[in-house]
Design an enzyme around this catalytic site. Structure first.
Site, PDB file in Angstrom:
ATOM      1  N   CYS A   2       0.839  -1.189   0.000  1.00  0.00           N
ATOM      2  CA  CYS A   2       0.000   0.000   0.000  1.00  0.00           C
ATOM      3  C   CYS A   2       0.881   1.248   0.000  1.00  0.00           C
ATOM      4  CB  CYS A   2      -0.880   0.004   1.236  1.00  0.00           C
ATOM      5  SG  CYS A   2      -1.794  -1.536   1.411  1.00  0.00           S
ATOM      6  N   ARG A  27       0.995   2.756  -9.457  1.00  0.00           N
ATOM      7  CA  ARG A  27       1.137   1.334  -9.110  1.00  0.00           C
ATOM      8  C   ARG A  27      -0.213   0.611  -9.103  1.00  0.00           C
ATOM      9  NH1 ARG A  27       5.106   1.332  -4.000  1.00  0.00           N
ATOM     10  NH2 ARG A  27       3.124   1.562  -2.940  1.00  0.00           N
ATOM     11  N   TRP A  74      -3.918  -1.610  -1.362  1.00  0.00           N
ATOM     12  CA  TRP A  74      -3.889  -2.776  -2.246  1.00  0.00           C
ATOM     13  C   TRP A  74      -4.320  -3.910  -1.337  1.00  0.00           C
ATOM     14  CZ3 TRP A  74      -3.085  -4.168  -7.285  1.00  0.00           C
ATOM     15  CH2 TRP A  74      -2.713  -5.484  -7.549  1.00  0.00           C
ATOM     16  N   ASN A  98       0.817  -0.342   6.220  1.00  0.00           N
ATOM     17  CA  ASN A  98       1.294  -1.053   5.035  1.00  0.00           C
ATOM     18  C   ASN A  98       1.917  -2.348   5.549  1.00  0.00           C
ATOM     19  OD1 ASN A  98       2.385  -1.826   2.642  1.00  0.00           O
ATOM     20  ND2 ASN A  98       3.732  -0.061   2.395  1.00  0.00           N
ATOM     21  N   GLY A  99       1.473  -3.503   5.025  1.00  0.00           N
ATOM     22  CA  GLY A  99       2.057  -4.772   5.477  1.00  0.00           C
ATOM     23  C   GLY A  99       0.982  -5.738   5.925  1.00  0.00           C
ATOM     24  N   GLU A 477       9.328 -20.452 -19.839  1.00  0.00           N
ATOM     25  CA  GLU A 477       9.174 -19.097 -19.312  1.00  0.00           C
ATOM     26  C   GLU A 477      10.346 -18.201 -19.754  1.00  0.00           C
ATOM     27  OE1 GLU A 477       6.950 -17.358 -18.137  1.00  0.00           O
ATOM     28  OE2 GLU A 477       7.904 -15.746 -17.022  1.00  0.00           O
ATOM     29  N   LYS A 481       9.842 -14.868 -21.945  1.00  0.00           N
ATOM     30  CA  LYS A 481      10.290 -13.558 -21.469  1.00  0.00           C
ATOM     31  C   LYS A 481      11.167 -12.885 -22.518  1.00  0.00           C
ATOM     32  CE  LYS A 481       8.547 -12.920 -18.805  1.00  0.00           C
ATOM     33  NZ  LYS A 481       7.465 -13.102 -17.870  1.00  0.00           N
ATOM     34  N   GLU A 484       9.034 -11.808 -25.568  1.00  0.00           N
ATOM     35  CA  GLU A 484       8.083 -10.737 -25.218  1.00  0.00           C
ATOM     36  C   GLU A 484       8.736  -9.365 -25.232  1.00  0.00           C
ATOM     37  OE1 GLU A 484       4.807 -11.710 -21.877  1.00  0.00           O
ATOM     38  OE2 GLU A 484       6.841 -12.005 -21.154  1.00  0.00           O
ATOM     39  N   HIS A 500      14.145 -34.296 -31.217  1.00  0.00           N
ATOM     40  CA  HIS A 500      12.961 -34.526 -32.051  1.00  0.00           C
ATOM     41  C   HIS A 500      12.615 -33.291 -32.887  1.00  0.00           C
ATOM     42  CE1 HIS A 500      12.334 -38.368 -30.162  1.00  0.00           C
ATOM     43  NE2 HIS A 500      12.483 -37.782 -28.977  1.00  0.00           N
ATOM     44  N   LYS A 597      -1.020  -5.964 -20.118  1.00  0.00           N
ATOM     45  CA  LYS A 597      -0.791  -6.572 -18.802  1.00  0.00           C
ATOM     46  C   LYS A 597      -1.935  -7.511 -18.439  1.00  0.00           C
ATOM     47  CE  LYS A 597       1.389  -7.147 -15.010  1.00  0.00           C
ATOM     48  NZ  LYS A 597       2.512  -8.084 -15.218  1.00  0.00           N
TER      49      LYS A 597
HETATM   50  C1  G6P Z   1      -0.862 -11.380 -20.346  1.00  0.00           C
HETATM   51  C2  G6P Z   1       0.349 -10.835 -19.624  1.00  0.00           C
HETATM   52  C3  G6P Z   1       1.195 -11.981 -19.077  1.00  0.00           C
HETATM   53  C4  G6P Z   1       0.351 -12.871 -18.186  1.00  0.00           C
HETATM   54  C5  G6P Z   1      -0.906 -13.359 -18.909  1.00  0.00           C
HETATM   55  C6  G6P Z   1      -1.868 -14.026 -17.959  1.00  0.00           C
HETATM   56  O1  G6P Z   1      -0.464 -12.060 -21.492  1.00  0.00           O
HETATM   57  O2  G6P Z   1       1.131 -10.049 -20.519  1.00  0.00           O
HETATM   58  O3  G6P Z   1       2.276 -11.461 -18.326  1.00  0.00           O
HETATM   59  O4  G6P Z   1       1.109 -13.973 -17.774  1.00  0.00           O
HETATM   60  O5  G6P Z   1      -1.603 -12.259 -19.483  1.00  0.00           O
HETATM   61  O6  G6P Z   1      -2.317 -13.072 -17.056  1.00  0.00           O
HETATM   62  P1  G6P Z   1      -2.850 -13.381 -15.601  1.00  0.00           P
HETATM   63  O7  G6P Z   1      -3.163 -12.013 -15.057  1.00  0.00           O
HETATM   64  O8  G6P Z   1      -4.076 -14.208 -15.774  1.00  0.00           O
HETATM   65  O9  G6P Z   1      -1.783 -14.092 -14.870  1.00  0.00           O
END
Ligand code: G6P
Length: 602
Positions: A2, A27, A74, A98-99, A477, A481, A484, A500, A597
């Protein structure tokens, strides 16, 4: 996490606090509130939703006074409602927090027996009543008596209308800073909140308690006055939002130890895992015959690791599906099926739709989610929240590692309830997990090595990532990354699958990142590395001191942890590789082209 802002001085407090809260809003928050003190009177306004809702209401309801506190929330305990928004108040005392207070339920019960009535579901209101219960007219001494009773992580900012102009703040494992002006002083959880007001800061240390007035500031540790250095911060406002890091993604990579500690906090109590929000009875847990994990993107990779955990410790047949696939295939579901949606945002359209369909067919739904009261959390029967805090970089980092931890905790919890692991075994596993943040910190210290690596590797058009077992999803992953954020083509493969297909691509222009940390399949991974090198591929190994291979192009050494928890460590080098290559290429790291996002459309 927060946001906290406080002011004491001669100017009107409310606009300064509101402006500070606005500067933290990048944020993303779910509710906010401000309290000021004027003529010994408490003036307070709170609102659910974005800060503009609070601002709209403040336009017609002025909060007078030159001392006050504010908060953007948050949600962690209790939904993002107006009642749960901070400040919380008890008598003349108001505070923001906060916490997480781990023992808040115990404290709450005790305070209820003393007659305190709670207006909210938060752990924060407990602190307000606790301080009030110890108050005899001296706020400092009441706070000092309350602190030892609080377990967890917290930063607190407290006012007492009997002592207008004085703010008390406490820091314990959650950031808090003091800012100094001329005849006025500021308090905040983050530098950006007050960077337009001052450049002179004290960064409070754990266990510090500060009494701040317009003219003065005294810091105590256990009641003994201490001195802390005043530092001048020259960051630009944009750099301050990122905690001095160049991008949010880099900041979030570095936040992983903290995010993990917060996710684990309060979950293991008196030798038992306590996951109250799962809301599954002992019988329901015993009856589970099949588990399906559904997710998208990075969360799907976390879910893949979760399958290894669940099958190993619960022996329940577990499948993992991409939510957009799961929606449209024939599903075998009954009331003994447990479906686990995994989502950072809690709003991903395909994951939500998959959840709803499974629920309508009678499955029990337990989600893992980072956003309290999000659509996925609300639709689920039970929730295990990750405490990554707001994630701003589109490429997910800290949300991913906290999802892994949550999946591990959920697995151990199911195994505990089904009596497949005894308390000693659980204790060992939990302590291994609790040691991971320290191990992460060792990896994070190497960031600059990855920057130098990026200088040499940013021009390769293709990368391959290989891993086996728990680290196969980490290969996926790592590749995701890199593509992306750097737009370099990358593929992740189970190392055993290389022959394969992908092996046909390997030549001196193909860097192959191999996860080669200790495991039962370590020899096989080494054999795969030899196959790459025999075709002149460049092997970049992620290994420990005991597995560091010879004759490879590059090796990143990581600390040794158990094989099953190694994904939490091994993913960090892949995050750094992607980040530094993208940064070196000048890509828009935090907002890569074409990506969002939160994907709320199919
Ligand atoms: C989007 C974001 C990814 C995320 C995916 C799933 O593609 O760019 O970073 O992993 O959605 O999102 P979620 O909020 O369901 O984890």
């Amino acid at each position: 996490m927060c946001g906290i802002v406080g002011y004491t001085g001669t100017r009107a407090a409310m606009p300064i606090i509101l402006e500070g809260l606005k500067r933290l809003e990048y944020r993303g928050y779910d509710s906010a509130g401000i309290t000021t003190i004027s003529n010994g009177k408490v003036n307070s306004l709170k609102a659910a939703g974005k800060l503009r809702e609070l601002e709209r209401q403040l336009a017609s309801q002025h909060l007078p006074g030159s001392c006050g506190i504010g908060h953007t929330r948050w949600a962690t305990h209790g939904k993002p409602t107006t009642e749960n928004a901070h400040p919380h108040c008890s008598g003349t005392i108001s505070l923001v927090h906060n916490g997480i207070i781990e023992n808040y339920l115990l404290l709450k019960k005790d305070l209820q027996t003393k007659g305190y009535i709670f207006q909210s579901q938060t752990d924060t209101e407990v602190i307000a009543h606790l301080i009030h219960s110890l108050y005899d007219g001296n706020i400092l001494s009441a706070v000092q008596k309350a602190i030892p009773k609080l377990h967890g992580a917290y930063s607190l900012l407290i006012t007492d209308s009997n002592q207008p102009g004085t703010l008390i703040c406490v820091k314990h494992q959650s950031p808090l800073i003091l800012g100094f002006g001329d005849g006025e002083n500021f308090i905040a959880s983050d530098i950006p909140a007050i960077l337009n007001q001052t450049r002179q800061f004290i960064f409070l240390e754990d266990s510090d308690l500060a009494v701040v007035t317009a003219q003065d500031c005294q810091i105590y540790v256990n009641g003994i006055p201490v001195e802390r250095p005043v530092k001048t911060v020259s960051w630009s406002p944009a750099a301050a939002e990122k905690d001095g890091h160049k991008h949010f993604m880099l900041k979030e990579i570095h936040e992983q130890p903290r995010a993990l500690r917060d996710t684990l906090r309060g979950k293991y109590v008196d030798g038992k895992l306590v996951l109250d929000d799962l809301q599954l009875s002992h019988q329901e847990i015993t009856d589970i015959k099949r588990i399906t994990l559904v997710a998208c993107g990075t969360s799907w990779h976390a879910a893949m690791v979760g399958k290894y955990y669940l099958e190993k410790y619960t022996s329940i047949p577990t499948e993992v599906d991409i939510a957009s696939e799961y929606r449209y295939r024939r599903k075998i579901i009954d009331s003994s099926t447990l479906v686990i949606p995994v989502s950072q945002s809690g709003e991903t359209a395909d994951t939500l739709a998959a959840l709803k369909e499974a629920k309508s067919m009678g499955a029990k739904i337990l989600c893992i989610c980072n956003v309290m009261d999000s659509s996925i959390a609300r639709e689920s029967h039970g929730v295990l929240y990750t405490s990554a805090g707001p994630e701003i970089g589109v490429a997910s980092t800290k949300a991913f590692t906290t999802q892994l931890a949550a999946l591990y905790l959920m697995t151990l919890y199911l195994a505990q309830q089904r009596q497949q692991l005894n308390s000693t075994q659980i204790a060992v596993k939990v302590s291994e997990l609790q040691a991971i943040p320290d191990a992460m910190e060792q990896v994070l210290r190497d960031s600059e090595r990855y920057a130098r690596f990026a200088e040499r590797y940013h021009n390769y058009p293709d990368f391959l990532f290989l891993g086996r077992s728990y680290n196969f999803p980490i290969a996926l992953e790592g590749a995701l990354k890199l593509k992306e954020i750097s737009y370099i083509h990358a593929e992740g493969y189970a190392a055993g699958e290389m022959k394969h297909g992908p092996i046909a691509l390997i030549d001196e222009n193909m860097p192959v990142v191999v996860i080669a940390t200790p495991s039962e399949v370590q020899d096989k991974v080494f054999a795969n590395m030899e196959e790459v090198m025999a075709r002149k591929g460049k092997v970049v190994a992620i290994a420990t001191n005991s597995t560091a291979p010879e004759a490879v192009s590059d090796t990143f050494i990581v600390p040794e942890v158990s094989d099953e928890l190694s994904p939490l460590i091994n993913v960090i080098p892949t995050q750094f590789i992607a980040y530094h290559i993208a940064d070196f290429k000048g890509c828009d790291v935090d907002q890569p082209r074409n990506l969002a996002k939160s994907v709320t459309v199919e």
